[in-house]
Design a protein around this motif. Structure first.
Motif, PDB file in Angstrom:
ATOM      1  N   UNK A  75       0.688  36.370  13.896  1.00  0.00           N
ATOM      2  CA  UNK A  75       1.322  35.077  14.150  1.00  0.00           C
ATOM      3  C   UNK A  75       1.686  34.404  12.827  1.00  0.00           C
ATOM      4  N   UNK A  76       2.630  33.482  12.909  1.00  0.00           N
ATOM      5  CA  UNK A  76       3.114  32.771  11.720  1.00  0.00           C
ATOM      6  C   UNK A  76       2.107  31.692  11.319  1.00  0.00           C
ATOM      7  N   UNK A 125      -4.362  36.084  11.113  1.00  0.00           N
ATOM      8  CA  UNK A 125      -3.070  36.071  11.789  1.00  0.00           C
ATOM      9  C   UNK A 125      -2.967  37.207  12.811  1.00  0.00           C
ATOM     10  N   UNK A 126      -3.399  38.393  12.402  1.00  0.00           N
ATOM     11  CA  UNK A 126      -3.367  39.554  13.299  1.00  0.00           C
ATOM     12  C   UNK A 126      -4.313  39.333  14.480  1.00  0.00           C
ATOM     13  N   UNK A 127      -5.524  38.875  14.185  1.00  0.00           N
ATOM     14  CA  UNK A 127      -6.497  38.638  15.250  1.00  0.00           C
ATOM     15  C   UNK A 127      -6.007  37.574  16.223  1.00  0.00           C
ATOM     16  N   UNK A 128      -5.356  36.545  15.700  1.00  0.00           N
ATOM     17  CA  UNK A 128      -4.835  35.480  16.558  1.00  0.00           C
ATOM     18  C   UNK A 128      -3.797  36.025  17.531  1.00  0.00           C
ATOM     19  N   UNK A 129      -2.940  36.920  17.048  1.00  0.00           N
ATOM     20  CA  UNK A 129      -1.938  37.490  17.951  1.00  0.00           C
ATOM     21  C   UNK A 129      -2.584  38.386  18.994  1.00  0.00           C
ATOM     22  N   UNK A 130      -3.610  39.135  18.615  1.00  0.00           N
ATOM     23  CA  UNK A 130      -4.306  39.998  19.563  1.00  0.00           C
ATOM     24  C   UNK A 130      -4.967  39.162  20.655  1.00  0.00           C
ATOM     25  N   UNK A 131      -5.626  38.072  20.265  1.00  0.00           N
ATOM     26  CA  UNK A 131      -6.271  37.195  21.249  1.00  0.00           C
ATOM     27  C   UNK A 131      -5.227  36.541  22.149  1.00  0.00           C
ATOM     28  N   UNK A 132      -4.149  36.051  21.558  1.00  0.00           N
ATOM     29  CA  UNK A 132      -3.099  35.403  22.350  1.00  0.00           C
ATOM     30  C   UNK A 132      -2.486  36.372  23.349  1.00  0.00           C
ATOM     31  N   UNK A 177       0.930  28.243  19.809  1.00  0.00           N
ATOM     32  CA  UNK A 177       1.333  26.925  19.318  1.00  0.00           C
ATOM     33  C   UNK A 177       0.111  26.022  19.161  1.00  0.00           C
ATOM     34  N   UNK A 178       0.192  24.961  18.346  1.00  0.00           N
ATOM     35  CA  UNK A 178      -0.936  24.022  18.224  1.00  0.00           C
ATOM     36  C   UNK A 178      -1.267  23.385  19.566  1.00  0.00           C
ATOM     37  N   UNK A 179      -2.538  23.264  19.866  1.00  0.00           N
ATOM     38  CA  UNK A 179      -2.950  22.658  21.134  1.00  0.00           C
ATOM     39  C   UNK A 179      -2.494  21.205  21.239  1.00  0.00           C
ATOM     40  N   UNK A 180      -2.335  20.534  20.103  1.00  0.00           N
ATOM     41  CA  UNK A 180      -1.892  19.144  20.140  1.00  0.00           C
ATOM     42  C   UNK A 180      -0.480  19.001  20.695  1.00  0.00           C
ATOM     43  N   UNK A 181       0.300  20.097  20.692  1.00  0.00           N
ATOM     44  CA  UNK A 181       1.665  20.046  21.209  1.00  0.00           C
ATOM     45  C   UNK A 181       1.744  20.370  22.693  1.00  0.00           C
ATOM     46  N   UNK A 182       0.621  20.761  23.298  1.00  0.00           N
ATOM     47  CA  UNK A 182       0.641  21.288  24.659  1.00  0.00           C
ATOM     48  C   UNK A 182      -0.112  20.390  25.617  1.00  0.00           C
ATOM     49  N   UNK A 183       0.302  20.436  26.885  1.00  0.00           N
ATOM     50  CA  UNK A 183      -0.410  19.753  27.957  1.00  0.00           C
ATOM     51  C   UNK A 183      -1.093  20.755  28.880  1.00  0.00           C
ATOM     52  N   UNK A 184      -0.861  22.047  28.675  1.00  0.00           N
ATOM     53  CA  UNK A 184      -1.429  23.087  29.535  1.00  0.00           C
ATOM     54  C   UNK A 184      -2.951  23.135  29.361  1.00  0.00           C
ATOM     55  N   UNK A 185      -3.682  23.680  30.356  1.00  0.00           N
ATOM     56  CA  UNK A 185      -5.136  23.833  30.218  1.00  0.00           C
ATOM     57  C   UNK A 185      -5.497  24.646  28.977  1.00  0.00           C
TER      58      UNK A 185
END
Length: 349
Positions: free
Chosen positions: A310-311, A323-330, A338-346
């Motif tokens: 991820x970027x 970054x690699x681990x984050x993409x694997x988890x996602x 994306x930052x959680x502050x930008x989202x309303x999803x659970x």
């Protein structure tokens, strides 16, 4: 329970009785997933967690009661906005916790969990079936009737590495199946400094990590102390000879066409859950051209995460590994990155 299995074995060896509390189901933003476990010994010592601290005190007291009575208990912990702090689950979620005495947890099951051998437990959640009664897979006896149905379901979930509540039989009786499959595999190709960092974070995430490269001077256990295996072999040959399943992640860090193209051609035909390849934008474009020339179809190419990660603006090997681990988890859980502050999803899907 795997993370507390060693401690449970020590208690068992010391002759201590204990009760285990296991999250069997969750709703909304629950802090821990099904299978999260906490144990309380008769001495009062605690291992593990079922809620990251939210309701641990209440579960502790419930476990002490189960130790005294020997009777399993199924309890639900949830909150409304008005009583969040009183109940404890301030995250707004709800969890269902099964607390059981250790009397029907055999040593051979505990050993299998500790050693990473395949095993599963199935706990009855209906009073008519004996609330908390456990069956084990592989079974050490011939089972009949409903128990046979439960064991077959547990065996299937063990093969898939899944844990959760299922409704079985004509009466849709609820059963919690917890599978202890061997750790999923992470295979890191390319014996470079980035591979050392990726293997370290892969081990932290619970993977069985293999590092593979064809160059023996670089591919040594000393350079990759966190890897479970270090293999000197041409990457595509090793991939063809080793087991890859739907839980496997493949990280191709070589960014050298003579390694990458035959390896990725084979990898994209495999059932691997995640396939990522390191390289610049120019390397990526050249790689895609070569893979198309090798006959890899577009549907398979769409599975490739390239450039890998991820970027995050990562620079160092350690930052790149995050970054690699984050993409694997996602990719595993459907996260957006994306930052959680930008989202309303659970937060917890």
């Amino acid at each position: 329970m795997r993370e507390i299995a060693a401690g449970l074995a020590e208690w068992r060896a010391a002759g201590l009785r204990f009760a285990t509390a296991t999250v069997v189901s969750t709703w909304r933003s629950a802090p821990r997933p099904p299978g999260a476990a906490m144990a309380v010994a008769e001495t009062g010592e605690v291992l593990g967690s079922v809620s990251g601290g939210c309701v641990e005190a209440a579960v502790y007291e419930l476990a002490r009661t189960v130790l005294e009575t020997g009777s399993p208990v199924l309890e639900t912990y949830g909150v409304a906005d008005d009583d969040a702090f009183a109940v404890g689950l301030t995250c707004g979620g709800t969890i269902e916790v099964l607390v059981q005495p250790d009397t029907d947890l055999p040593d051979h099951v505990l050993s299998a969990v500790r050693e990473g051998r395949p095993a599963a437990t199935a706990s009855m959640l209906e009073c008519g079936d004996g609330l908390g009664r456990r069956l084990h897979v592989p079974a050490d006896e011939v089972l009949e009737g409903f128990d046979r149905v439960v064991a077959d379901q547990a065996a299937g979930m063990l093969a898939a590495g899944t844990t959760g509540v299922v409704a079985l039989g004509a009466e849709a009786r609820r059963v919690f199946v917890q599978s202890f499959a061997p750790p999923p595999r992470m295979i890191v190709f390319g014996a470079i400094d980035f591979a050392a960092a990726v293997s370290r974070i892969g081990k932290f995430l619970g993977y069985h990590v293999t590092v593979c490269d064809a160059r023996p001077v670089f591919t040594t256990p000393r350079r990759f102390p966190d890897a479970d295996e270090v293999v000197v072999r041409w990457p595509h040959d090793y991939l063809a000879a080793t087991e890859v399943d739907a839980r496997t992640v493949l990280c191709v860090l070589t960014h050298d066409p003579k390694f990458d193209i035959p390896l990725l051609t084979a990898a994209l035909r495999s059932p691997a859950r995640y396939i990522g390849a390191m390289g610049s934008r120019a390397t990526h474009r050249d790689r895609m051209r070569r893979l198309r020339d090798a006959g890899v179809p577009e549907a398979a190419l769409a599975r490739l995460s390239s450039p890998i990660g991820l970027d995050l603006g990562a620079r160092t090997p350690e930052e790149t590994a995050v970054s690699v681990a984050a993409e694997i988890v996602a990719s595993a859980w459907g996260g957006s990155g994306r930052p959680l502050t930008e989202l309303e999803a659970p937060i917890h899907r």
